[in-house]
Scaffold this motif. Structure first.
Motif, PDB file in Angstrom:
ATOM      1  N   TRP A   1      -4.402   5.648  -4.682  1.00 56.66           N
ATOM      2  CA  TRP A   1      -5.725   5.293  -4.165  1.00 56.66           C
ATOM      3  C   TRP A   1      -6.461   6.532  -3.661  1.00 56.66           C
ATOM      4  O   TRP A   1      -7.678   6.634  -3.830  1.00 56.66           O
ATOM      5  CB  TRP A   1      -5.591   4.258  -3.031  1.00 56.66           C
ATOM      6  CG  TRP A   1      -5.242   2.880  -3.511  1.00 56.66           C
ATOM      7  CD1 TRP A   1      -4.986   2.497  -4.804  1.00 56.66           C
ATOM      8  CD2 TRP A   1      -5.119   1.692  -2.716  1.00 56.66           C
ATOM      9  NE1 TRP A   1      -4.712   1.154  -4.852  1.00 56.66           N
ATOM     10  CE2 TRP A   1      -4.782   0.625  -3.597  1.00 56.66           C
ATOM     11  CE3 TRP A   1      -5.248   1.415  -1.356  1.00 56.66           C
ATOM     12  CZ2 TRP A   1      -4.590  -0.686  -3.134  1.00 56.66           C
ATOM     13  CZ3 TRP A   1      -5.050   0.108  -0.903  1.00 56.66           C
ATOM     14  CH2 TRP A   1      -4.729  -0.928  -1.780  1.00 56.66           C
TER      15      TRP A   1
ATOM     16  N   ILE B   1       0.818  -1.213   0.000  1.00 57.89           N
ATOM     17  CA  ILE B   1       0.000   0.000   0.000  1.00 57.89           C
ATOM     18  C   ILE B   1       0.857   1.270   0.000  1.00 57.89           C
ATOM     19  O   ILE B   1       0.414   2.323  -0.458  1.00 57.89           O
ATOM     20  CB  ILE B   1      -0.985   0.011   1.199  1.00 57.89           C
ATOM     21  CG1 ILE B   1      -2.034   1.106   1.033  1.00 57.89           C
ATOM     22  CG2 ILE B   1      -0.263   0.155   2.510  1.00 57.89           C
ATOM     23  CD1 ILE B   1      -3.102   1.106   2.107  1.00 57.89           C
ATOM     24  N   LEU B   2       2.094   1.172   0.490  1.00 62.11           N
ATOM     25  CA  LEU B   2       2.953   2.360   0.493  1.00 62.11           C
ATOM     26  C   LEU B   2       3.209   2.837  -0.941  1.00 62.11           C
ATOM     27  O   LEU B   2       3.421   4.016  -1.180  1.00 62.11           O
ATOM     28  CB  LEU B   2       4.283   2.066   1.194  1.00 62.11           C
ATOM     29  CG  LEU B   2       4.175   1.639   2.667  1.00 62.11           C
ATOM     30  CD1 LEU B   2       5.564   1.340   3.224  1.00 62.11           C
ATOM     31  CD2 LEU B   2       3.465   2.698   3.507  1.00 62.11           C
TER      32      LEU B   2
ATOM     33  N   LYS C   1      -0.754   4.231  -2.036  1.00 64.56           N
ATOM     34  CA  LYS C   1      -1.625   5.094  -1.237  1.00 64.56           C
ATOM     35  C   LYS C   1      -1.932   6.425  -1.935  1.00 64.56           C
ATOM     36  O   LYS C   1      -3.089   6.853  -2.001  1.00 64.56           O
ATOM     37  CB  LYS C   1      -1.017   5.343   0.142  1.00 64.56           C
ATOM     38  CG  LYS C   1      -1.945   6.214   0.977  1.00 64.56           C
ATOM     39  CD  LYS C   1      -1.559   6.361   2.412  1.00 64.56           C
ATOM     40  CE  LYS C   1      -2.333   7.514   3.049  1.00 64.56           C
ATOM     41  NZ  LYS C   1      -3.764   7.577   2.687  1.00 64.56           N
TER      42      LYS C   1
END
Lengths: 577, 577
Positions: free
Chosen positions: A442, A435-436, A439
């Protein structure tokens, strides 16, 4: 099929060695259907035949299968069943599907078998192609090469000893996986495109280590080397005889995700099977200090070649004569000037403008387009140096970028920096870190469909396991010494693709009262295009990483460049703020 | 044991209903050993006996087991084997371990059985306690209550219909899980601490829905209600007879992680077992609009009670007469003033100073300490209102905080905001988001040992599945309507604990060309202590979320408060920058 009472068969585009790149000898699917995409599977009954392809190959399948008996089965479209459901629909209970067991892993075979059996359909091993493919190319017979311990950092004897410890209760470890064999025995080969491996099998028990390989591959030097390391050699197909002779009481360990079903079927039925992730794969993923040193050297050479290439590209793009294929050739030429260059580590992806949005694009004579002084170019390439493998993607603007191009690029850069600067406790898995990289995207409702990072071999396969950084769960935790790519991207269909890729490796950071913490160190050395950055979107920490990275790139590459090249690099790496 | 040829037994602190809080009737481990911690398991052979406890209970086990035949087995310490390895070490092949099958899930029983069998040791079901525990408390017989459809948002009839659809090929779904039964049938009970559930079993097939429950729990109203919803009732233990009579051809679905082994052993051996995560658990986790409306109401009431409580605490802490227990009572009193308050949703954790660092601390007469106007207080508490369940943690300073206290607190706050503001594509799992709560801490080499978020029931259990946000992998993706806690923390042993917890729920955000995106909405309404914030550590986006949250808290609670309370809340929620 009728002669052998087979009602249907599946012919995949795979080989007996779980390979990503396969020798012509095993291209059964291509031979029977004419479809030559890198992914695709034939299934046929006595009445119908199809080639199952994913969206990358819809167009190519239509073209290549026109005027044949094969229908292009476009996976993902409505009304297009997958192969097994299609077979279940076409066949009756009591009928039989045949496959060449060489081409399927143990796990894949068992999954198909379970699904078919639920509908009363039998799955059997049968080689339907061998007798009818009369002009079949031979299995490659390139010479085996010794991979010197000064490059490998650990002798084959030591690696085999370590494997024996990791085998625990197993009597025998059996593998058909070429990069595992090459790593374990410190050998390399030239049988396969891009992967410096040799076609072979290996069997290791507590006393012996046997390499099953065509004798034509062996010269005096390698024979002498293998003997000294306690490795015996036997003919490639002799493994079948040896497996049959294993004692019934043997504990046989193998990696069922990679071992082919044909070898498995040869094992005595009463052996105790230990089907688990290969211990070699894990051992190989942890690079030793010699390997890391070699990889650092490879990064210097790659950085120099890329400096010359991108400088040349800037100087020549205005002419309008460059194409995706011509720049691919020129990049090869600059890399080939470097000592110990052994070839590309995969087929270069030079995706100009809309082609950049096709994630697995590879230019050919037909798709090739001119590169003009406008828009965005995505270039994903890598080298095999004798002392290490590289894989780098840079995306550059060839004119003045639009605001959306800059925003998209900066989101990808933020993701790249998110991974590069991550700190995490021992035991953390790639899926936790993924997710890093996403992010910032997103947050804007954007995303990319591929993984964030794959393992990379040391003068071996550019894609290796067991670790990765993906949205999908993978139970393997990231450990010091693991080499992995960091390659978030963003793709605007019919417009452009953006990807920024460096190789990074896991290193220790600190030990606190809360545990041991790890981090990444970036190994790739080449500037990231600053013209595409929307600086206001970066945090102070992100800017600080970026400028420090560019300073490091300059400091390390400058001594290897001439004056003009150095000036060019200085301009490309100057601090932004 | 000798009479029944049993060589060893295991007596856990569990019940037949996979409960977190268990009735006295089933406290076999406590009865036999005297150890009454919330977690701990007895194992004994004919010669030796031990109680296995985790580090939370090392001290308590030492005290309570002194002068008994039981040894405190401190899990995690060197030389302390787990129970199964200990049994393997103490027993010989051919010997037998007995357990009460009521107290183990199917999956737990099978795991133990496999491990013991590998060493030739048999695991059998046997109730050794029933005949010797003569003054055993009865199973609770509290009245069952109808949970009105105006509160539940969906009738039991509709829920049962939906379950039948989710049962797919199964003929029967069998459950012993009390909150699943309560949710499915829209009933509540008072048999268990904190969880408003009734002790029962349930069996659902395509035609019938049967509630197995003690007739003493049923009054005319509930009998009438159940009949109208098509639910028949039978005596609690009648389920054993009914299971035995299931046709041999039945496809029986159950959740083996929760179903007790005793029920499983009662099923005809030739049934086809479908052991999978309970469909009710998933259906229950998606809150409907009526449930969310009730939860919002509960948050208003909780916010008012907490406003009164913290104001009272500030006014009285200087006296030095407050204690962890007295403030727990006072908080209860303020909550009890609110309409439809049904009790706490779990035992309040009032952890002052060093007690705050003990994650599962619960003050008792012995541990209770005065609360003084200095240091940090952690207060984790929750309420059961008829229309919703709350769970909130606030950490406050009672004086001027130190720099380290502020830094630690702000790191926790950054993690809390990281989760609260997350945006993510459909299909994202909690384990992918977890790092957003930890990243700021990991960057400093800090961490916390518990999960970031657990599912929360609607006037049901404060801990429910299947979703969560944890470092561990959980394949369940977060879906619109799921209610979950957001509770990062940081604990300095012997000094203080910090945790900031709100409840959040998943809502739709947007649909883009890259897919559907989700986000969280925070439901809990109470200010977060601003005195502990190091503002310079917050980004502009974090500050902006914080101030908007405080504004929302004020706007929603102010109309429910008197003038002094409103002034207090205004001060607590004023914007920081």
């Amino acid at each position: 099929m009728r002669n052998q009472d087979i009602d249907a068969c599946i012919i995949p585009g795979t080989d007996p060695h779980a390979g990503e790149y396969i020798a012509d000898h095993w291209k059964e699917r291509e031979w029977i259907s004419g479809f030559d995409g890198s992914a695709g599977t034939v299934a046929l009954t006595l009445e119908k035949a199809g080639v199952w392809v994913d969206s990358r190959y819809f167009l190519q399948a239509d073209e290549q299968l026109e005027h044949t008996d094969f229908k292009a089965m476009k996976m993902g479209l409505p009304q297009v069943p997958d192969i097994i459901p299609w077979l279940i629909q076409e066949l009756q209970p009591g009928q039989t599907v045949g496959v060449n067991a060489l081409m399927f892993s143990v796990n894949a075979f068992q999954t198909m078998q379970t699904s078919l059996q639920r509908h009363g359909i039998q799955l059997v091993s049968v080689d339907l192609i061998q007798s009818i493919w009369t002009d079949r190319p031979a299995i490659p017979k390139e010479k085996l090469l010794v991979y010197d311990v000064h490059l490998a950092g650990q002798s084959a004897t030591e690696k085999i000893q370590a494997l024996r410890k990791n085998m625990q209760h197993a009597d025998v470890f059996l593998t058909n996986t070429l990069d595992e064999i090459a790593w374990l025995f410190n050998i390399r080969g030239k049988d396969v495109d891009y992967n410096p491996v040799a076609i072979a099998y290996a069997l290791i028990n507590q006393k012996e280590a046997v390499l099953y390989v065509d004798a034509a591959k062996l010269d005096a030097e390698i024979i002498d080397y293998l003997r000294k390391e306690g490795i015996s050699t036997k003919e490639y197909l002799q493994i079948y005889e040896d497996l049959k002779l294993l004692p019934d009481t043997s504990q046989v360990m193998f990696d069922g995700a990679k071992l082919n079903q044909s070898l498995f079927e040869t094992l005595p039925k009463n052996c105790n099977f230990i089907n688990q992730a290969s211990p070699i794969s894990f051992m190989k993923s942890i690079k030793n200090t010699t390997e890391i040193k070699g990889i650092r050297q490879a990064m210097l050479k790659d950085g120099v070649a890329l400096t010359r290439f991108f400088r040349w590209l800037e100087d020549n793009v205005a002419d309008g004569k460059l194409t995706e294929l011509s720049i691919t050739d020129q990049l090869h030429a600059f890399r080939a000037e470097q000592e110990d260059f052994k070839g590309e580590s995969f087929a270069t992806i030079a995706g100009y403008a809309a082609h950049g949005a096709i994630v697995h694009y590879k230019a050919d004579e037909k798709s090739n387009i001119p590169i003009l002084p406008k828009g965005i170019l995505l270039l994903d390439s890598g080298a095999q140096f004798l002392h290490g493998t590289t894989d780098i993607t840079r995306t550059i603007t060839l004119a003045t970028p639009t605001l959306q191009e800059k925003q998209d690029y900066t989101l990808v850069l933020k993701g790249h920096i998110g991974i590069a600067t991550a700190k995490f406790p021992t035991g953390t898995r790639g899926s936790q870190l993924d997710i890093l990289a996403r992010k910032a995207m997103w947050d804007m409702g954007l995303n990319y469909g591929h993984g964030t990072g794959h393992g990379v071999g040391h003068y071996l396969n550019v894609h290796e396991g067991p670790q990765n950084i993906r949205m999908d769960e993978n139970p393997v935790s990231l450990q010091p010494g693991m080499l992995i790519s960091n390659e978030p991207g963003l793709y605007r269909t019919d417009a452009y693709g953006i990807r920024i890729e460096n190789l990074i490796h896991v290193v220790k950071d600190s030990v606190t009262e809360f545990g041991e913490f790890l981090k990444f160190e970036t190994l790739t050395l080449f500037p990231i295009d600053t013209k595409l950055i929307e600086i206001s979107m970066l945090t102070a920490d992100e800017l600080s990483w970026f400028n420090a990275y560019h300073q490091e790139v300059y400091d390390k590459l400058a001594p290897l460049l001439n004056e003009e090249e150095r000036a060019w690099l200085q301009e490309k790496t100057k601090a932004i703020a």
